[in-house]
Design an enzyme around this catalytic site. Structure first.
Site, short mmCIF file in Angstrom:
data_model
loop_
_atom_site.label_atom_id
_atom_site.label_comp_id
_atom_site.label_asym_id
_atom_site.label_seq_id
_atom_site.Cartn_x
_atom_site.Cartn_y
_atom_site.Cartn_z
CD GLN A 131 -26.21 6.07 -44.69
OE1 GLN A 131 -26.93 6.01 -43.72
NE2 GLN A 131 -24.98 5.61 -44.67
N GLY A 132 -27.46 7.34 -49.35
CA GLY A 132 -26.92 6.72 -50.56
C GLY A 132 -25.41 6.53 -50.45
CD GLU A 249 -25.27 3.88 -40.86
OE1 GLU A 249 -26.21 3.47 -41.55
OE2 GLU A 249 -24.11 3.93 -41.27
CB SER A 372 -20.66 -6.19 -41.64
OG SER A 372 -19.27 -6.04 -41.83
#
Length: 390
Positions: A131-132, A249, A372
């Site tokens: 994943q970029g 994700e 996060s």
């Protein structure tokens, strides 16, 4: 599907698993045995045997249509398959960003050509994806990304840098967020591209982590050419594609089997000394957290199946709760092993103890990976609690 048909399917699956799942694939998975596919064989040959057999049956992507390499199972059948795999302690036959993140996104936004090109290869474990998304100055504030993609004939020319591109040193392909319209507003003018890692001008540099692994990477793009046909979704609508993928994700931290978490606390109970009530209390609380997480996942799945437009809110809640559960479990595992739970290297050190320490160190990153905790709490405050932004 009738109850009788489901019972017949269960019998069929049970017999197939008995014949095809190797005995070593019915034991807890070590860090060296993760079935990620690609060009790198596992430390345990049975890992690749199990992945290949499951792929031939379509069980690496059981709910995906047969024409794309899946088994085409209904939700009821997938649940039965999962239950039978849990019953014998079978490991997932294949894991990774391609199977958990990209396939659902391809099914939702991909062209027919893209689906036929990529999904069967993922299902068979023949390619590994990375994943970029994040950049040095665009992590939690991802829409601020600046990697440019300039149209040049039938190609886009990419320039910029991505960070935290996990497993990029091993990956065959990368799904990348780029800015295709620099004049557009922050969340507009972004597109998602599918990039071959063998493309000239693409350089990967691994980043060593505290647990000794180097799966985190930095990826540098210098005039990397990508065909226009590799845009996933609509041009300049990549943020909506990314939001769908990011939801997958955050939900991917869930048990790979819906509603049945794969780390029951019973194995830790067997290690707990009877003379330490504080540890027993932590074990009980951790097991209650597991059961609560299972219930939350079932609720989230039911909301998604019902077509509830707000179902995506669950992703952030699951991410926070699962992170806390995993970190506490890792701490418990180390505490129960005492001094042996903090081994790093040395003569006579058991591999299981080394894996335990590495897993504990890896768990420290869970509050950042996949979004996060701070960002997730902000999202929860807006979407669930409807609190003001300031």
């Amino acid at each position: 599907m009738s109850a009788e048909e489901l019972d017949d399917f269960r019998s069929e699956v049970r017999a197939w698993l008995e014949d095809n799942c190797p005995e070593s694939m019915r034991t807890p998975m070590t860090l060296d045995e993760v079935p990620s596919g690609g060009r790198f064989p596992s430390q345990n040959p049975d890992t690749d045997v199990w992945m290949r057999r499951a792929a031939e049956r379509g069980f690496t992507l059981p709910n995906v249509p047969v024409e794309y390499g899946g088994a085409g199972l209904s939700a009821q059948q997938v649940k039965v398959l999962n239950q039978e795999m849990v019953r014998i302690g079978a490991r997932p036959p294949l894991l990774g960003s391609g199977i958990s993140l990209l396939v659902p996104t391809l099914l939702r936004f991909g062209t027919e050509e893209q689906k036929k090109q990529h999904i069967p290869l993922i299902a068979r474990g023949e390619v590994l994806w990375c994943q970029g998304f994040s950049e040095p100055e665009a992590g939690s504030d991802l829409p601020s990304l600046r990697m440019s993609a300039v149209r040049d004939g039938s190609d886009f020319v990419l320039n910029g840098q991505k960070t935290w591109t996990s497993f990029a040193t091993r990956a065959d392909w990368m799904f990348v967020l780029v800015r295709t319209d620099p004049t557009a507003r922050k969340r507009e003018g972004i597109s998602m591209l599918l990039v071959d890692m063998a493309s000239p001008g693409l350089t990967v540099r691994p980043v060593r982590q505290i647990n000794g692994d180097d799966e985190f990477c930095e990826s540098f793009f210098d005039d990397v050419r990508v065909p226009v046909d590799n845009v996933l979704g609509e041009l300049n609508d990549g943020w909506n594609v990314a939001k769908y993928l990011l939801r997958a994700e955050r939900e991917d931290v869930r048990p790979w089997v819906e509603g049945t978490y794969s780390y029951p606390v019973v194995d830790l109970w067997q290690q707990a000394p009877r003379t330490e009530p504080e540890l027993w209390l932590r074990l009980v609380n951790n097991e209650l957290d597991r059961l609560g997480l299972d219930a939350l996942m079932l609720r989230a799945a039911a909301a998604a199946r019902s077509g509830d437009q707000r179902a995506e809110r669950f992703a952030s809640v699951v991410k926070v709760i699962h992170t806390e559960y995993q970190q506490e479990r890792a701490d418990l595992s180390v505490s129960l092993r005492g001094r042996d739970g903090l081994c790093w290297r040395g003569e006579g050190v058991a591999k299981s103890d080394l894996d335990l320490t590495r897993s504990w160190l890896t768990s420290r990153a869970f509050t950042i990976a996949g979004g996060s905790t701070e960002i997730q709490l902000n999202t929860i405050s807006r979407q669930w609690l409807e609190l003001p932004t300031s």
